[in-house]
Design an enzyme around this catalytic site. Structure first.
Site, PDB file in Angstrom:
ATOM      1  N   HIS A   1       0.828  -1.211   0.000  1.00  0.00           N
ATOM      2  CA  HIS A   1       0.000   0.000   0.000  1.00  0.00           C
ATOM      3  C   HIS A   1       0.859   1.257   0.000  1.00  0.00           C
ATOM      4  O   HIS A   1       0.467   2.282  -0.569  1.00  0.00           O
ATOM      5  CB  HIS A   1      -0.928  -0.008   1.211  1.00  0.00           C
ATOM      6  CG  HIS A   1      -2.201  -0.754   0.957  1.00  0.00           C
ATOM      7  ND1 HIS A   1      -2.904  -1.391   1.940  1.00  0.00           N
ATOM      8  CD2 HIS A   1      -2.913  -0.958  -0.184  1.00  0.00           C
ATOM      9  CE1 HIS A   1      -3.972  -1.961   1.431  1.00  0.00           C
ATOM     10  NE2 HIS A   1      -4.002  -1.712   0.143  1.00  0.00           N
TER      11      HIS A   1
ATOM     12  N   ARG B   1     -11.954  -2.206 -15.564  1.00  0.00           N
ATOM     13  CA  ARG B   1     -12.310  -3.443 -14.864  1.00  0.00           C
ATOM     14  C   ARG B   1     -13.763  -3.351 -14.423  1.00  0.00           C
ATOM     15  O   ARG B   1     -14.121  -2.467 -13.645  1.00  0.00           O
ATOM     16  CB  ARG B   1     -11.399  -3.638 -13.646  1.00  0.00           C
ATOM     17  CG  ARG B   1      -9.904  -3.562 -13.951  1.00  0.00           C
ATOM     18  CD  ARG B   1      -9.097  -3.679 -12.662  1.00  0.00           C
ATOM     19  NE  ARG B   1      -7.675  -3.516 -12.865  1.00  0.00           N
ATOM     20  CZ  ARG B   1      -7.018  -2.357 -12.744  1.00  0.00           C
ATOM     21  NH1 ARG B   1      -7.703  -1.248 -12.415  1.00  0.00           N
ATOM     22  NH2 ARG B   1      -5.730  -2.278 -12.936  1.00  0.00           N
TER      23      ARG B   1
ATOM     24  N   ARG C   1     -13.032  -4.495 -20.186  1.00  0.00           N
ATOM     25  CA  ARG C   1     -12.822  -5.940 -20.047  1.00  0.00           C
ATOM     26  C   ARG C   1     -14.102  -6.592 -19.532  1.00  0.00           C
ATOM     27  O   ARG C   1     -14.674  -6.151 -18.523  1.00  0.00           O
ATOM     28  CB  ARG C   1     -11.672  -6.209 -19.069  1.00  0.00           C
ATOM     29  CG  ARG C   1     -11.380  -7.703 -18.875  1.00  0.00           C
ATOM     30  CD  ARG C   1     -10.194  -7.904 -17.945  1.00  0.00           C
ATOM     31  NE  ARG C   1     -10.495  -7.527 -16.571  1.00  0.00           N
ATOM     32  CZ  ARG C   1      -9.568  -7.409 -15.601  1.00  0.00           C
ATOM     33  NH1 ARG C   1      -8.302  -7.637 -15.882  1.00  0.00           N
ATOM     34  NH2 ARG C   1      -9.918  -7.063 -14.376  1.00  0.00           N
TER      35      ARG C   1
ATOM     36  N   GLU D   1      -2.999 -13.253 -21.637  1.00  0.00           N
ATOM     37  CA  GLU D   1      -2.491 -13.483 -20.279  1.00  0.00           C
ATOM     38  C   GLU D   1      -2.005 -14.913 -20.110  1.00  0.00           C
ATOM     39  O   GLU D   1      -1.348 -15.235 -19.122  1.00  0.00           O
ATOM     40  CB  GLU D   1      -3.606 -13.208 -19.266  1.00  0.00           C
ATOM     41  CG  GLU D   1      -4.191 -11.815 -19.352  1.00  0.00           C
ATOM     42  CD  GLU D   1      -5.526 -11.716 -18.634  1.00  0.00           C
ATOM     43  OE1 GLU D   1      -5.546 -11.250 -17.490  1.00  0.00           O
ATOM     44  OE2 GLU D   1      -6.549 -12.102 -19.239  1.00  0.00           O
TER      45      GLU D   1
ATOM     46  N   ASN E   1       0.716  -9.005 -15.615  1.00  0.00           N
ATOM     47  CA  ASN E   1       0.748  -9.657 -14.305  1.00  0.00           C
ATOM     48  C   ASN E   1       0.449 -11.149 -14.431  1.00  0.00           C
ATOM     49  O   ASN E   1       1.195 -12.002 -13.938  1.00  0.00           O
ATOM     50  CB  ASN E   1      -0.258  -8.996 -13.356  1.00  0.00           C
ATOM     51  CG  ASN E   1       0.030  -7.532 -13.112  1.00  0.00           C
ATOM     52  OD1 ASN E   1       1.122  -7.054 -13.396  1.00  0.00           O
ATOM     53  ND2 ASN E   1      -0.939  -6.814 -12.595  1.00  0.00           N
ATOM     54  N   ASP E   2      -0.659 -11.467 -15.089  1.00  0.00           N
ATOM     55  CA  ASP E   2      -1.017 -12.884 -15.239  1.00  0.00           C
ATOM     56  C   ASP E   2      -0.123 -13.585 -16.253  1.00  0.00           C
ATOM     57  O   ASP E   2       0.203 -14.772 -16.083  1.00  0.00           O
ATOM     58  CB  ASP E   2      -2.484 -13.027 -15.646  1.00  0.00           C
ATOM     59  CG  ASP E   2      -3.405 -13.140 -14.441  1.00  0.00           C
ATOM     60  OD1 ASP E   2      -3.027 -13.830 -13.483  1.00  0.00           O
ATOM     61  OD2 ASP E   2      -4.485 -12.529 -14.453  1.00  0.00           O
TER      62      ASP E   2
ATOM     63  N   ARG F   1       0.732 -15.751  -8.183  1.00  0.00           N
ATOM     64  CA  ARG F   1       0.868 -14.345  -7.788  1.00  0.00           C
ATOM     65  C   ARG F   1       0.640 -14.144  -6.298  1.00  0.00           C
ATOM     66  O   ARG F   1       1.107 -13.158  -5.720  1.00  0.00           O
ATOM     67  CB  ARG F   1      -0.145 -13.483  -8.553  1.00  0.00           C
ATOM     68  CG  ARG F   1       0.132 -13.359 -10.014  1.00  0.00           C
ATOM     69  CD  ARG F   1      -1.040 -12.735 -10.745  1.00  0.00           C
ATOM     70  NE  ARG F   1      -1.383 -11.403 -10.247  1.00  0.00           N
ATOM     71  CZ  ARG F   1      -2.394 -10.680 -10.709  1.00  0.00           C
ATOM     72  NH1 ARG F   1      -3.154 -11.172 -11.669  1.00  0.00           N
ATOM     73  NH2 ARG F   1      -2.649  -9.489 -10.229  1.00  0.00           N
TER      74      ARG F   1
ATOM     75  N   CYS G   1      -1.782  -3.587 -20.819  1.00  0.00           N
ATOM     76  CA  CYS G   1      -2.605  -3.025 -19.748  1.00  0.00           C
ATOM     77  C   CYS G   1      -2.199  -3.530 -18.372  1.00  0.00           C
ATOM     78  O   CYS G   1      -2.835  -3.211 -17.380  1.00  0.00           O
ATOM     79  CB  CYS G   1      -4.087  -3.298 -19.993  1.00  0.00           C
ATOM     80  SG  CYS G   1      -4.543  -5.035 -19.928  1.00  0.00           S
TER      81      CYS G   1
END
Length: 555
Positions: free
Chosen positions: A184, A286, A322, A411, A434-435, A445, A482
């Site tokens: 954070h 999202r 998405r 992904e 990320n994926d 992850r 993205c």
């Protein structure tokens, strides 16, 4: 002069004297309570409720992402499972202070063991526990020091409640010994454009009043710098301030090659800030926020209202939405909440939508209605596509509902390996780094023990991105990025060199990426990308790209 290293957030540089965060309150002693269990329970619940309301109030004052973070922290404080654990300890004769400390520590250890995003939330539990214990003891809550002058804040990790309300006239930069790029502290530092370096373990030895330079671009803290080093750092800070305050221009390379810079958004409310920060549209919207807070799927009317609000903020600009990406860490009771041994490899993304096609059809209906009511350029993409057949399924369904531009997210490695065939059907592809990293490296992850593999700089990941970019070029189809990798300015250059035609990121990262792209041509980007691809691992790929970029700057 000596240096400490960590993970830099953004490209900022700052200098000033150190002020250390106060040490946490000492752990309560495990002594028997002199109160009844009922009295202790009442004390604790009152304190927890007061802390939760204070966190919510801070969040309301801070607004933006900070509000979401602090509201989540308030929910942590009043978690029924935690309340039950505290009650068990109080029933065993423990004091309220010790019961809170011990119960929260148990939950913290559970989160830490999970690693990844959830592991980063462990520090949030520590902060809540400290605040509750301070209230039980009648002491001030832990917080940021105030030495009476601007300073570099050094802490183990900064709690969301403190990061959200930092006085940016006083706090010149942040340095933490713990945390990572998804903590954070890092997330809120990006949102507030605070110069920050996280995970600099050796910063524990810095002392109050010591002068340091915090160079986020290099991930370096310089201790006791020379006058020349201070002057150079100030020159860089002034140059960056000039660049970021310059009139907003479309994303482009030094040779004029256009690279649209788009925003990743999770709610329509974030659109205004994204536009203000120079987003040329939306590269990832999202839609999960409409679904995650409900036990039933939202109605078509509810969805249409939200999508219309979003699209209306970007007249004439591209907005990539998405389709619902549920599953893995986002199960939904009405879609896919059945237990799975490995949900990351289970019924998620396009697979879950096909299993409950009525939900997908309702979403496409709402998107088509919102598109008709606004002037944005709507693009819709399917999550977690792994096959050519899934591509055909989704694009055909989109055509049925009048969606003009239908694409897929890359992904899963299979989609990258088959990108030529996928992009022969889809109108575009968007790479979720990320994926893609998770599945390429076979590293969950959310699992801390393999978090070191979660690095999009790895040449294997870059190679798959390059294959997708080449397929897009051959088919004449756009390929966007993205994933948050696009927010790393140097990696953004590499991604363009690998064939990315647009970049989407958190809006606060746009200025740094825009400025960095303007220092390189497309040939430079391709050369820097080739240097990274030739490396053996993520660290050496990053170093090779930096060396190649430095050569460009020196030429």
């Amino acid at each position: 002069m000596s240096e400490l290293r960590g993970v830099g957030i953004g490209l900022g540089v700052a200098q000033g004297p150190v002020a250390r965060m106060a040490e946490p309150l000492p752990a309560p002693e495990d002594t028997p309570s002199t109160r009844s269990a009922e009295e202790e329970t009442t004390r604790v619940r009152d304190a927890v409720a007061a802390v939760a309301r204070e966190l919510e109030e801070r969040g309301s004052h801070a607004g933006g992402l900070a509000r979401d973070v602090l509201e989540a922290q308030a929910m942590m404080a009043e978690d029924p499972s935690l309340d039950a654990e505290i009650g068990t300890r109080i029933a065993a004769g423990k004091t309220g202070e010790f019961a809170v400390h011990d119960a929260f520590a148990s939950f913290r250890d559970t989160l830490s063991a999970m690693g990844g995003y959830l592991g980063e939330r462990a520090a949030d539990l520590d902060d809540v526990a400290q605040r509750v214990i301070a209230r039980l003891r009648g002491l001030p809550a832990p917080g940021v020091p105030d030495p009476g002058h601007p300073f570099i804040l050094v802490a183990k990790d900064l709690a969301p409640a403190d990061t959200a309300l930092l006085d940016l006239d006083k706090v010149l930069a942040l340095v933490t010994t713990d945390g990572g790029p998804t903590s954070h502290t890092a997330i809120l530092a990006r949102e507030k454009s605070i110069v920050a370096i996280v995970g600099a373990a050796a910063a524990k030895d810095l002392v109050d009043g010591q002068t340091v330079i915090v160079d986020a671009a290099k991930g370096v803290v310089t201790i006791d710098p020379t006058d020349d080093e201070l002057a150079q750092a100030q020159h860089r800070a002034d140059a960056r301030a000039t660049a970021t305050s310059a009139p907003l221009t479309p994303g482009a390379l030094a040779d004029g090659t256009k690279i649209p810079l788009l925003a990743n958004l999770g709610k329509p409310a974030g659109a205004a800030e994204a536009v203000e920060l120079g987003a040329e549209g939306v590269g990832l919207f999202r839609t999960e926020f409409l679904f995650l807070s409900s036990t039933n799927a939202p109605t078509v009317d509810q969805q249409t209202k939200a999508y219309t609000e979003l699209l209306a903020a970007f007249p004439g600009q591209k907005v990539v939405v998405r389709a619902l990406d549920a599953g893995a860490d986002k199960p939904l009771a009405f879609l896919n909440d059945a237990h799975e041994e490995n949900p990351a490899l289970g019924l998620r993304g396009i697979r879950s939508l096909r299993a409950s096609e009525d939900i997908l059809r309702e979403q496409l209906t709402a998107l088509q209605q919102a598109d008709k009511a606004t002037e944005a350029d709507l693009w819709v993409m399917a999550p977690m596509v792994g096959t050519v057949e899934e591509t055909e399924y989704f694009t055909t369904l989109c055509r049925e509902y009048g969606i003009k531009t239908a694409g897929v997210m890359v992904e899963v490695p299979s989609a990258a390996l088959m990108a030529d065939k996928v992009l022969a059907i889809a109108d575009f592809a968007s790479i979720g780094t990320n994926d893609l990293t998770q599945y390429t490296m076979a590293a969950d992850r959310l699992l801390g023990s393999v978090s070191s593999f979660q690095d999009p700089w790895h040449p294997a990941v870059l190679q798959l991105i390059g294959m997708t970019g080449a397929a897009g070029k051959a088919q004449g189809k756009p390929v966007g990025i993205c994933g948050e990798a696009a927010a790393d300015p140097l990696l953004a250059v590499v991604l363009v060199g690998l064939g990315a035609t647009s970049l989407s990121m958190a809006p606060t990262a746009l200025a740094d990426v825009r400025a960095t792209l303007l220092t390189h041509t497309i040939k430079d980007a391709e050369r820097i990308a080739a240097a990274a691809l030739a490396a053996d691992d993520a660290a050496s790929a990053r170093a090779a790209a930096q060396a190649a970029a430095d050569d460009t700057a020196a030429a």
